[in-house]
Structures are given as C-alpha cells and as structure tokens.
Motif scaffolding. Structure first.
Motif, PDB file in Angstrom:
ATOM      1  N   THR A 218     -33.510 -57.921   6.247  1.00  0.00           N
ATOM      2  CA  THR A 218     -35.041 -57.896   5.874  1.00  0.00           C
ATOM      3  C   THR A 218     -35.166 -57.843   4.125  1.00  0.00           C
ATOM      4  N   ALA A 219     -36.238 -58.445   3.892  1.00  0.00           N
ATOM      5  CA  ALA A 219     -36.385 -58.317   2.326  1.00  0.00           C
ATOM      6  C   ALA A 219     -36.205 -57.083   1.517  1.00  0.00           C
ATOM      7  N   ALA A 220     -36.667 -56.012   2.228  1.00  0.00           N
ATOM      8  CA  ALA A 220     -36.191 -54.674   1.645  1.00  0.00           C
ATOM      9  C   ALA A 220     -35.663 -53.802   2.717  1.00  0.00           C
ATOM     10  N   PRO A 221     -34.953 -52.824   2.364  1.00  0.00           N
ATOM     11  CA  PRO A 221     -34.371 -51.889   3.215  1.00  0.00           C
ATOM     12  C   PRO A 221     -35.572 -51.287   3.859  1.00  0.00           C
ATOM     13  N   THR A 222     -35.235 -50.875   5.419  1.00  0.00           N
ATOM     14  CA  THR A 222     -35.984 -50.259   6.059  1.00  0.00           C
ATOM     15  C   THR A 222     -35.421 -48.653   6.093  1.00  0.00           C
ATOM     16  N   GLU A 223     -36.653 -47.666   6.529  1.00  0.00           N
ATOM     17  CA  GLU A 223     -36.035 -46.143   6.543  1.00  0.00           C
ATOM     18  C   GLU A 223     -34.941 -45.975   7.612  1.00  0.00           C
ATOM     19  N   ARG A 224     -34.804 -46.698   8.460  1.00  0.00           N
ATOM     20  CA  ARG A 224     -33.832 -46.727   9.509  1.00  0.00           C
ATOM     21  C   ARG A 224     -32.431 -47.181   9.098  1.00  0.00           C
ATOM     22  N   GLU A 225     -32.601 -48.265   8.467  1.00  0.00           N
ATOM     23  CA  GLU A 225     -31.337 -48.675   7.693  1.00  0.00           C
ATOM     24  C   GLU A 225     -30.645 -47.758   6.690  1.00  0.00           C
ATOM     25  N   LYS A 226     -31.551 -47.180   5.901  1.00  0.00           N
ATOM     26  CA  LYS A 226     -30.974 -46.201   4.998  1.00  0.00           C
ATOM     27  C   LYS A 226     -30.547 -44.952   5.723  1.00  0.00           C
ATOM     28  N   ALA A 227     -31.152 -44.701   6.828  1.00  0.00           N
ATOM     29  CA  ALA A 227     -30.505 -43.494   7.677  1.00  0.00           C
ATOM     30  C   ALA A 227     -29.189 -43.885   8.209  1.00  0.00           C
ATOM     31  N   VAL A 228     -29.002 -45.074   8.750  1.00  0.00           N
ATOM     32  CA  VAL A 228     -27.817 -45.592   9.318  1.00  0.00           C
ATOM     33  C   VAL A 228     -26.554 -45.523   8.131  1.00  0.00           C
ATOM     34  N   ALA A 229     -27.096 -46.088   7.023  1.00  0.00           N
ATOM     35  CA  ALA A 229     -26.117 -46.061   5.943  1.00  0.00           C
ATOM     36  C   ALA A 229     -25.497 -44.789   5.608  1.00  0.00           C
ATOM     37  N   LEU A 230     -26.473 -43.771   5.558  1.00  0.00           N
ATOM     38  CA  LEU A 230     -26.018 -42.481   5.092  1.00  0.00           C
ATOM     39  C   LEU A 230     -25.102 -41.965   6.269  1.00  0.00           C
ATOM     40  N   ALA A 231     -25.467 -42.183   7.709  1.00  0.00           N
ATOM     41  CA  ALA A 231     -24.577 -41.732   8.582  1.00  0.00           C
ATOM     42  C   ALA A 231     -23.416 -42.386   8.588  1.00  0.00           C
ATOM     43  N   ASP A 232     -23.252 -43.442   8.345  1.00  0.00           N
ATOM     44  CA  ASP A 232     -22.221 -44.400   7.979  1.00  0.00           C
ATOM     45  C   ASP A 232     -21.363 -43.569   7.191  1.00  0.00           C
ATOM     46  N   LEU A 233     -21.688 -43.253   6.009  1.00  0.00           N
ATOM     47  CA  LEU A 233     -20.940 -42.774   4.848  1.00  0.00           C
ATOM     48  C   LEU A 233     -20.338 -41.320   5.357  1.00  0.00           C
ATOM     49  N   ASP A 234     -21.107 -40.405   6.078  1.00  0.00           N
ATOM     50  CA  ASP A 234     -20.823 -39.177   6.879  1.00  0.00           C
ATOM     51  C   ASP A 234     -19.653 -39.358   7.505  1.00  0.00           C
ATOM     52  N   CYS A 235     -19.887 -40.305   8.453  1.00  0.00           N
ATOM     53  CA  CYS A 235     -18.871 -40.655   9.542  1.00  0.00           C
ATOM     54  C   CYS A 235     -17.640 -41.181   8.925  1.00  0.00           C
ATOM     55  N   LYS A 236     -17.499 -41.822   8.003  1.00  0.00           N
ATOM     56  CA  LYS A 236     -16.338 -42.439   7.147  1.00  0.00           C
ATOM     57  C   LYS A 236     -15.791 -41.074   6.809  1.00  0.00           C
ATOM     58  N   THR A 237     -16.557 -40.157   6.138  1.00  0.00           N
ATOM     59  CA  THR A 237     -15.822 -38.880   5.579  1.00  0.00           C
ATOM     60  C   THR A 237     -15.115 -38.020   6.769  1.00  0.00           C
TER      61      THR A 237
END
Length: 250
Positions: A181-200
């Motif tokens: 998308t042209a700009a990040p959505t709130e869902r995308e940000k939530a997934v990205a943060l979950a991604d980092l938590d799960c990587k940890t």
C-alpha cells in the motif's frame, strides 16, 4: 555477514558515487555544457533486512515499509536530449553517439561511462564480482534449509499464530501483498511488531545469522583467490575516488 568484507562500506560507496559525479561533471564542462549532475546526500547505513525487519522503531512507525531516503527526494533538473547524448554516449533512442555536435569525440559510454572506467582503474573483475554475488545468494538459500533455521522458523510461526497471524517464515510476512500500500496500515504495523517479538522468542536472528555465517565462511575459503582479487580492486577504486574528491571536491 563474512562476505561483506569484500563489499564497500556505506562511506566508501558514498565516496565512489561522489567521485563519479565529480568526474562526469568535469567531462561535461569540457564539452562546454552548463548541465551538471547533482550530488546526492551521503548514504546512511540502515538496519539490515536480510532476515526481514529488525528495527523496532521502523516497525512501529512504518511496518514493513522502507524509511524515506536521507535528505529527502528532491526533483533534480533533467538533461536535455543533446546533453544526455554526451552524458551517456547514446541518444534516448539508444543510438550510440561518438561525437558531439561540434565534432569533439565523446568517450565510450559518455561522460558517465568514462567516469566509471577511470574509477575502476583498469578492467573490471566481472568474474570475481560474480563469485561474491553467488556466495551472497547461495548462502542465504542454503541457510533457509538448515535444520537449526527451520526449527527457528517453526517457533517463530507458532508465536505469530498465537497472536492471530499465520505465516510460515519471516519472508512470508515481509512479502504479504496486503501490505503493498502507499502508506503502512495499522494492521501492518501490528504484524511487524509481532514479527520482532517472535524473532526474539525464537532467537531467530542470532541462530539464522550464525548458520549463514558458517556457510559463507566455507564458501569464501573455496573462492579465496577470486575474493582477494575483488578486495584489491575495491581498495584501489576507493583510493582513486578519494584522490578525485581531493582534487575536485572543493
């Protein structure tokens, strides 16, 4: 990664890019042209995305979207067709140009190609460059199939599913077309943060990096003559670039 020893740093890449612009502009001036290639701001070393997103601040603000380039994206003045022919040694239609309108010889590849050739300082070691690129690509491919990494993927995927997101591995979340998308959505940000938590939770970045580093080290040993030649070429190129900047950089 071990293979990065044979690549230019961000500072070295910036020096080479600036020297290329300075040499090309000097050449353009020799043809009596007033057009000049604008200098770009220095490159900024960013957090690697080799294993997907790794920067929490970026994930929070941009999700998987890339940060804007440093210095903004200004609109540069474009050369005229005649200026472009001298700059690149060919018309916009791709017809090679060997002389300027007043009969002066245009170097092969134009002023820009001549600048690149002068910075190379001799024949470009294409096979050595290809050897480094092959290691970079093949080590990543092999690492994704390693048992340690596959196990880390499973832990990461299970963690993501507990948070309501179903992805097989971090490359799948990065490549989710829903985030195109042209700009990040709130869902995308939530997934990205979950991604980092799960990587940890999976210790994924460290485990994956260690596996691939070991693979690359073996590959580098097998290709050491080619990579040593490439390293010498890179050092020479950076040295020439810095001499050009000292002479023309004001």
């Amino acid at each position: 990664m071990p293979i990065e020893r044979f690549a230019l740093t961000a500072e070295e890449s910036s020096a080479v890019d600036r020297a290329k612009v300075l040499l090309a502009n000097e050449c353009l001036g020799g043809f009596g042209l007033d057009y000049r290639i604008p200098e770009r701001p220095p490159l900024v070393a960013e957090s690697s995305r080799r294993y997907g997103i790794a920067d929490r601040g970026v994930a929070r603000d941009l999700g998987y979207h890339l940060p804007p380039p440093a210095g903004g994206a200004g609109v540069a003045k474009q050369p005229t067709e005649a200026q472009e022919a001298i700059l690149f040694g060919a018309t916009r239609a791709g017809v090679p140009q060997s002389t300027s309108p007043d009969g002066r010889p245009i170097p092969p590849g134009g002023c820009y190609g001549d600048a690149e050739a002068r910075l190379d300082g001799g024949p470009r070691p294409e096979s050595d460059i290809a050897a480094a690129a092959a290691i970079d690509k093949e080590s990543f491919k092999q690492s994704r199939q390693d048992a340690t990494v596959v196990a880390a993927f499973r832990t990461w995927s299970a963690c993501m599913e507990r948070q309501g997101y179903r992805y097989q591995d971090p490359m799948a979340s990065v490549g989710d077309r829903a985030f195109d998308t042209a700009a990040p959505t709130e869902r995308e940000k939530a997934v990205a943060l979950a991604d980092l938590d799960c990587k940890t939770e999976a210790d994924l970045l460290q485990r994956w990096g260690a596996v691939e580093a070991e693979i690359q080290t073996r590959m580098i040993e097998e290709k050491s003559p080619a990579l040593n030649r490439l390293s010498s070429f890179q050092k020479c190129k950076v040295g020439i670039a810095r001499e050009v900047i000292e002479r023309l950089g004001n």
